[in-house]
Design a protein around this motif. Structure first.
Motif, PDB file in Angstrom:
ATOM      1  N   PHE A  70      36.343  50.358  30.687  1.00  0.00           N
ATOM      2  CA  PHE A  70      36.700  49.499  31.819  1.00  0.00           C
ATOM      3  C   PHE A  70      38.047  49.892  32.433  1.00  0.00           C
ATOM      4  CE2 PHE A  70      33.612  46.993  29.467  1.00  0.00           C
ATOM      5  CZ  PHE A  70      32.702  46.759  30.480  1.00  0.00           C
ATOM      6  N   GLY A  71      38.101  51.142  32.883  1.00  0.00           N
ATOM      7  CA  GLY A  71      39.309  51.609  33.560  1.00  0.00           C
ATOM      8  C   GLY A  71      40.518  51.629  32.654  1.00  0.00           C
ATOM      9  N   GLY A  72      40.291  51.717  31.342  1.00  0.00           N
ATOM     10  CA  GLY A  72      41.409  51.798  30.406  1.00  0.00           C
ATOM     11  C   GLY A  72      41.971  50.434  30.048  1.00  0.00           C
ATOM     12  N   GLY A  92      56.530  63.420  37.463  1.00  0.00           N
ATOM     13  CA  GLY A  92      56.972  62.654  38.634  1.00  0.00           C
ATOM     14  C   GLY A  92      55.855  61.768  39.138  1.00  0.00           C
ATOM     15  N   GLY A  93      56.238  60.639  39.731  1.00  0.00           N
ATOM     16  CA  GLY A  93      55.247  59.705  40.264  1.00  0.00           C
ATOM     17  C   GLY A  93      55.512  59.370  41.709  1.00  0.00           C
ATOM     18  N   ARG A  94      54.892  58.280  42.139  1.00  0.00           N
ATOM     19  CA  ARG A  94      55.027  57.864  43.536  1.00  0.00           C
ATOM     20  C   ARG A  94      56.491  57.589  43.905  1.00  0.00           C
ATOM     21  NH1 ARG A  94      50.330  54.703  45.625  1.00  0.00           N
ATOM     22  NH2 ARG A  94      50.518  53.537  43.692  1.00  0.00           N
ATOM     23  N   ILE A 115      57.773  56.650  37.737  1.00  0.00           N
ATOM     24  CA  ILE A 115      56.407  56.289  37.318  1.00  0.00           C
ATOM     25  C   ILE A 115      56.476  54.867  36.756  1.00  0.00           C
ATOM     26  CG2 ILE A 115      54.595  56.779  35.614  1.00  0.00           C
ATOM     27  CD1 ILE A 115      55.233  59.746  35.949  1.00  0.00           C
ATOM     28  N   SER A 116      55.592  53.997  37.254  1.00  0.00           N
ATOM     29  CA  SER A 116      55.715  52.578  36.886  1.00  0.00           C
ATOM     30  C   SER A 116      55.266  52.290  35.458  1.00  0.00           C
ATOM     31  CB  SER A 116      54.917  51.715  37.865  1.00  0.00           C
ATOM     32  OG  SER A 116      53.546  52.088  37.836  1.00  0.00           O
ATOM     33  N   GLY A 117      54.279  53.069  34.957  1.00  0.00           N
ATOM     34  CA  GLY A 117      53.780  52.816  33.600  1.00  0.00           C
ATOM     35  C   GLY A 117      52.483  52.034  33.601  1.00  0.00           C
ATOM     36  N   ILE A 122      62.844  57.091  33.771  1.00  0.00           N
ATOM     37  CA  ILE A 122      63.859  56.932  34.828  1.00  0.00           C
ATOM     38  C   ILE A 122      63.182  56.152  35.945  1.00  0.00           C
ATOM     39  CG2 ILE A 122      65.420  58.118  36.426  1.00  0.00           C
ATOM     40  CD1 ILE A 122      65.086  60.641  34.582  1.00  0.00           C
ATOM     41  N   ASN A 123      63.684  54.956  36.204  1.00  0.00           N
ATOM     42  CA  ASN A 123      63.026  54.110  37.206  1.00  0.00           C
ATOM     43  C   ASN A 123      64.056  53.140  37.761  1.00  0.00           C
ATOM     44  OD1 ASN A 123      61.310  52.015  38.474  1.00  0.00           O
ATOM     45  ND2 ASN A 123      59.652  53.137  37.467  1.00  0.00           N
ATOM     46  N   LYS A 124      63.986  52.895  39.049  1.00  0.00           N
ATOM     47  CA  LYS A 124      65.007  52.007  39.624  1.00  0.00           C
ATOM     48  C   LYS A 124      64.692  50.526  39.416  1.00  0.00           C
ATOM     49  CE  LYS A 124      63.375  52.045  44.425  1.00  0.00           C
ATOM     50  NZ  LYS A 124      63.614  52.492  45.777  1.00  0.00           N
ATOM     51  N   ASP A 125      63.477  50.241  38.959  1.00  0.00           N
ATOM     52  CA  ASP A 125      63.095  48.847  38.713  1.00  0.00           C
ATOM     53  C   ASP A 125      63.239  48.540  37.219  1.00  0.00           C
ATOM     54  OD1 ASP A 125      61.897  46.427  38.324  1.00  0.00           O
ATOM     55  OD2 ASP A 125      59.893  47.037  39.000  1.00  0.00           O
TER      56      ASP A 125
HETATM   57  P1  FAD Z   1      53.603  53.350  41.220  1.00  0.00           P
HETATM   58  O1  FAD Z   1      52.851  52.418  40.362  1.00  0.00           O
HETATM   59  O2  FAD Z   1      53.655  53.064  42.674  1.00  0.00           O
HETATM   60  O3  FAD Z   1      55.088  53.395  40.649  1.00  0.00           O
HETATM   61  C1  FAD Z   1      56.156  54.053  41.273  1.00  0.00           C
HETATM   62  C2  FAD Z   1      57.411  53.698  40.488  1.00  0.00           C
HETATM   63  O4  FAD Z   1      58.489  54.442  40.995  1.00  0.00           O
HETATM   64  C3  FAD Z   1      57.794  52.239  40.573  1.00  0.00           C
HETATM   65  O5  FAD Z   1      57.929  51.697  39.274  1.00  0.00           O
HETATM   66  C4  FAD Z   1      59.156  52.247  41.303  1.00  0.00           C
HETATM   67  O6  FAD Z   1      60.053  51.262  40.807  1.00  0.00           O
HETATM   68  C5  FAD Z   1      59.644  53.624  40.969  1.00  0.00           C
HETATM   69  N1  FAD Z   1      60.576  54.183  41.987  1.00  0.00           N
HETATM   70  C6  FAD Z   1      60.459  54.167  43.325  1.00  0.00           C
HETATM   71  N2  FAD Z   1      61.473  54.860  43.897  1.00  0.00           N
HETATM   72  C7  FAD Z   1      62.240  55.313  42.866  1.00  0.00           C
HETATM   73  C8  FAD Z   1      63.432  56.104  42.804  1.00  0.00           C
HETATM   74  N3  FAD Z   1      64.022  56.592  43.912  1.00  0.00           N
HETATM   75  N4  FAD Z   1      63.984  56.352  41.596  1.00  0.00           N
HETATM   76  C9  FAD Z   1      63.399  55.873  40.452  1.00  0.00           C
HETATM   77  N5  FAD Z   1      62.261  55.129  40.460  1.00  0.00           N
HETATM   78  C10 FAD Z   1      61.694  54.866  41.652  1.00  0.00           C
HETATM   79  N6  FAD Z   1      47.186  56.931  36.804  1.00  0.00           N
HETATM   80  C11 FAD Z   1      47.731  57.970  36.161  1.00  0.00           C
HETATM   81  O7  FAD Z   1      48.941  58.231  36.237  1.00  0.00           O
HETATM   82  N7  FAD Z   1      46.923  58.804  35.418  1.00  0.00           N
HETATM   83  C12 FAD Z   1      45.584  58.595  35.287  1.00  0.00           C
HETATM   84  O8  FAD Z   1      44.917  59.390  34.615  1.00  0.00           O
HETATM   85  C13 FAD Z   1      45.001  57.474  35.950  1.00  0.00           C
HETATM   86  N8  FAD Z   1      43.676  57.217  35.812  1.00  0.00           N
HETATM   87  C14 FAD Z   1      43.168  56.094  36.415  1.00  0.00           C
HETATM   88  C15 FAD Z   1      41.826  55.753  36.204  1.00  0.00           C
HETATM   89  C16 FAD Z   1      41.317  54.615  36.779  1.00  0.00           C
HETATM   90  C17 FAD Z   1      39.863  54.263  36.540  1.00  0.00           C
HETATM   91  C18 FAD Z   1      42.131  53.803  37.578  1.00  0.00           C
HETATM   92  C19 FAD Z   1      41.593  52.531  38.195  1.00  0.00           C
HETATM   93  C20 FAD Z   1      43.451  54.121  37.801  1.00  0.00           C
HETATM   94  C21 FAD Z   1      43.994  55.280  37.230  1.00  0.00           C
HETATM   95  N9  FAD Z   1      45.325  55.629  37.424  1.00  0.00           N
HETATM   96  C22 FAD Z   1      45.854  56.675  36.733  1.00  0.00           C
HETATM   97  C23 FAD Z   1      46.169  54.956  38.437  1.00  0.00           C
HETATM   98  C24 FAD Z   1      47.121  53.937  37.854  1.00  0.00           C
HETATM   99  O9  FAD Z   1      46.472  52.678  37.769  1.00  0.00           O
HETATM  100  C25 FAD Z   1      48.377  53.783  38.750  1.00  0.00           C
HETATM  101  O10 FAD Z   1      47.958  53.464  40.057  1.00  0.00           O
HETATM  102  C26 FAD Z   1      49.245  55.033  38.813  1.00  0.00           C
HETATM  103  O11 FAD Z   1      49.535  55.501  37.524  1.00  0.00           O
HETATM  104  C27 FAD Z   1      50.546  54.680  39.510  1.00  0.00           C
HETATM  105  O12 FAD Z   1      51.309  55.840  39.673  1.00  0.00           O
HETATM  106  P2  FAD Z   1      52.888  55.747  39.783  1.00  0.00           P
HETATM  107  O13 FAD Z   1      53.435  55.100  38.560  1.00  0.00           O
HETATM  108  O14 FAD Z   1      53.371  57.097  40.142  1.00  0.00           O
HETATM  109  O15 FAD Z   1      53.076  54.833  41.083  1.00  0.00           O
END
Ligand code: FAD
Length: 360
Positions: free
Chosen positions: A170-172, A246-248, A305-307, A324-327
Motif C-alpha cells: 500500500f504505497g509503503g 538531493g530533493g525538492r 528531503i522531507s523524509g 540538512i533541512n530548513k524545516d
Molecule cells: P518534499 O517532500 O517536497 O520535501 C522537500 C524538503 O526540502 C522539505 O522538507 C523542505 O523543508 C526542504 N527544503 C526546501 N528548501 C530547502 C533549502 N533551501 N534548504 C534545506 N531544506 C529545504 N519518494 C522517494 O524519494 N523515493 C521513492 O522511491 C518513492 N516512491 C514512492 C512510491 C509511491 C507509491 C508513492 C505514492 C510515493 C513515492 N515517493 C517516493 C514520493 C514520496 O511520497 C515523496 O513525495 C517524496 O519523497 C518527496 O520528495 P522530497 O522529500 O524531495 O520533497
C-alpha cells in the motif's frame, strides 16, 4: 492439490552473474540464506544456483561467502540470459532437486525470471522482500508431521507457517508479511542492498553439483542480436559507502551541481528523492526509496528531503544519516543521527570548506 513437504529441502539462491561476474545481491542472499538455513535445521543447506556458460569459477566465490553447495548449470545456449532458456533449466532443476525455498535478487533479470519459474512450479512468489524469517518450532512441525499437506487442516492465517516474507505494501504505508503455506518451493525476490553479505572466508570449499540441462535452440523463442550497454552514466548506489542525496528542497535542477560537488568532495555518489526525479532534475537511476534503489551506505546525506515514508523505506538502514533541512519539523529528522536545520545552499558550502580546511 497436495504437496509432499518432506520431499523439499534446502535453500537455493539464484546466484545471478553477468559477464562471468556475480552480482552483489547474490552474495547478500547467500548470507541471508545461510542464516535462515541454520534457523530451520542443522542439516539444511544453503545452495547457490549458477546458470551460464563457462562460469564454474564462480562456485569458489559462493563458497567463500557462505554457500554449502553450488548447483552449476552450464550450456552454450545459456551464455546470455534469456527468459525462456533460464526459466526452463531452473524449473527442471527445481523439479529434480526440490529446494524448499528459492530466492532471487530483485534485479531486472530476477524480476523477469522469478515469476516465470513460480508459474511453472505452480507456486507462489513474494516480490521485493525487505525481510525474511522462519520460526524453528513451527517449521520443523510442518516439515516432519505434515508430510502430506492436508490443506483443510492448515490455517493459512497462521503467521508461523513456513517462510515469512515481508515487503512494503500500500504505497509503503504498511509492511505485509506473506506466507506460502500450500505449495513448495516458497519463492521470493529480495531487493539488492537489504541483506548482509557474510564475512568472506578465504579458501572455504563445498560440494559442486553439475546439472546437465535439457535445452535446445527450439526452447528459446528470442534471439539476442546484440548487447548494448546503457549509455547513461552508471550509478552504483548499492555499493556506495557515502551517498549525498538531493530533493525538492534544491529548488531547481542546478542544485544537483552543488550536490555533485559535495559528493565528489566526500568521495560519495549522488542520490535523489523521487520528487527531484519526477521534476526531471535528475535521472531515475539516482532515485533512492521504495520505487528506486534501496541503499545502506556508511553515511547518507539527505539534503532538502522531507523524509516521506517511501524515501525512508530505501535508506533508513544506512549506518549514519545526516539530514540538512530548513524545516525543524521535517520527518527526516526522526531517523537522522545528525540533523542540521538550515538552508542547504549555506550549509553544504560550509561543509565543503571545512573539508578543504581539514585536508589542507
Ligand atoms: P518534499 O517532500 O517536497 O520535501 C522537500 C524538503 O526540502 C522539505 O522538507 C523542505 O523543508 C526542504 N527544503 C526546501 N528548501 C530547502 C533549502 N533551501 N534548504 C534545506 N531544506 C529545504 N519518494 C522517494 O524519494 N523515493 C521513492 O522511491 C518513492 N516512491 C514512492 C512510491 C509511491 C507509491 C508513492 C505514492 C510515493 C513515492 N515517493 C517516493 C514520493 C514520496 O511520497 C515523496 O513525495 C517524496 O519523497 C518527496 O520528495 P522530497 O522529500 O524531495 O520533497
Amino acid at each position: 492439490m497436495s504437496t509432499n513437504f518432506a520431499d523439499y529441502k534446502n535453500i537455493w539462491v539464484y546466484a545471478e552473474q553477468r559477464d562471468g561476474k556475480l552480482m552483489n545481491v547474490a552474495l547478500e542472499l547467500i548470507g541471508e540464506g545461510h542464516k535462515l538455513s541454520r534457523d530451520i535445521s542443522a542439516d539444511t543447506k544453503v545452495c547457490a544456483l549458477i546458470v551460464g556458460d563457462g562460469i564454474g569459477h564462480l562456485a569458489q566465490e559462493c563458497f567463500e561467502y557462505g554457500a554449502d553447495q553450488v548447483y552449476l548449470i552450464e550450456d552454450p545456449l545459456l551464455k546470455n540470459f534469456t527468459t525462456d532458456g533460464y526459466t526452463k533449466v531452473i524449473s527442471d532443476a527445481i523439479n529434480e532437486y526440490k529446494p524448499e525455498i528459492v530466492m532471487y535478487g530483485a534485479t531486472h533479470i530476477g524480476r523477469d525470471l522469478a515469476p516465470r519459474v513460480a508459474a511453472r512450479m505452480d507456486t507462489g512468489l513474494t516480490a521485493d522482500c525487505t525481510h525474511l524469517d522462519v520460526k524453528v518450532a513451527n517449521y520443523i512441525k510442518f516439515a516432519n508431521e505434515n508430510t502430506t499437506l492436508n490443506t483443510s487442516s492448515l490455517d493459512p492465517d497462521d503467521p508461523d507457517t513456513g517462510l515469512k516474507m515481508t515487503r512494503p505494501a500500500f504505497g509503503g504505508n504498511l509492511m505485509a508479511t506473506i506466507i506460502c503455506p500450500r505449495t513448495r518451493p516458497q519463492m521470493s525476490t529480495v531487493r539488492p542492498g537489504v541483506m548482509q553479505k557474510m564475512e568472506r572466508m578465504e579458501g572455504a570449499t563445498g560440494e559442486i553439483i553439475n546439472v546437465k540441462p535439457a535445452i535446445s535452440e527450439g526452447d528459446i523463442r528470442t534471439k539476442i542480436v546484440d548487447i548494448v550497454k546503457s549509455a547513461k552514466e552508471l550509478v552504483s548506489l548499492t555499493d556506495a559507502d557515502i551517498i549525498c542525496s538531493g530533493g525538492r528542497g534544491l529548488g531547481d535542477p542546478s542544485g544537483f551541481e552543488l550536490i555533485k560537488e559535495f559528493a565528489d568532495k566526500v568521495g560519495g555518489v549522488v542520490g535523489s528523492s523521487r520528487a527531484a526525479v519526477d521534476a526531471g532534475w535528475i535521472d531515475h537511476s539516482h532515485q533512492v526509496g521504495q520505487t528506486g534503489t534501496t541503499v545502506k551506505p556508511k553515511i547518507y546525506f539527505a539534503c532538502g528531503i522531507s523524509g516521506a515514508i517511501q524515501h525512508l523505506a530505501g535508506m533508513q538502514t544506512s549506518d549514519i544519516i545526516v539530514a540538512i533541512n530548513k524545516d525543524p519539523d521535517a520527518p527526516i529528522f526522526e531517523v537522522a543521527d545528525y540533523g542540521i536545520v538550515g538552508d542547504l545552499y549555506k550549509v553544504i558550502p560550509e561543509i565543503i570548506a571545512e573539508w578543504d580546511n581539514a585536508e589542507a
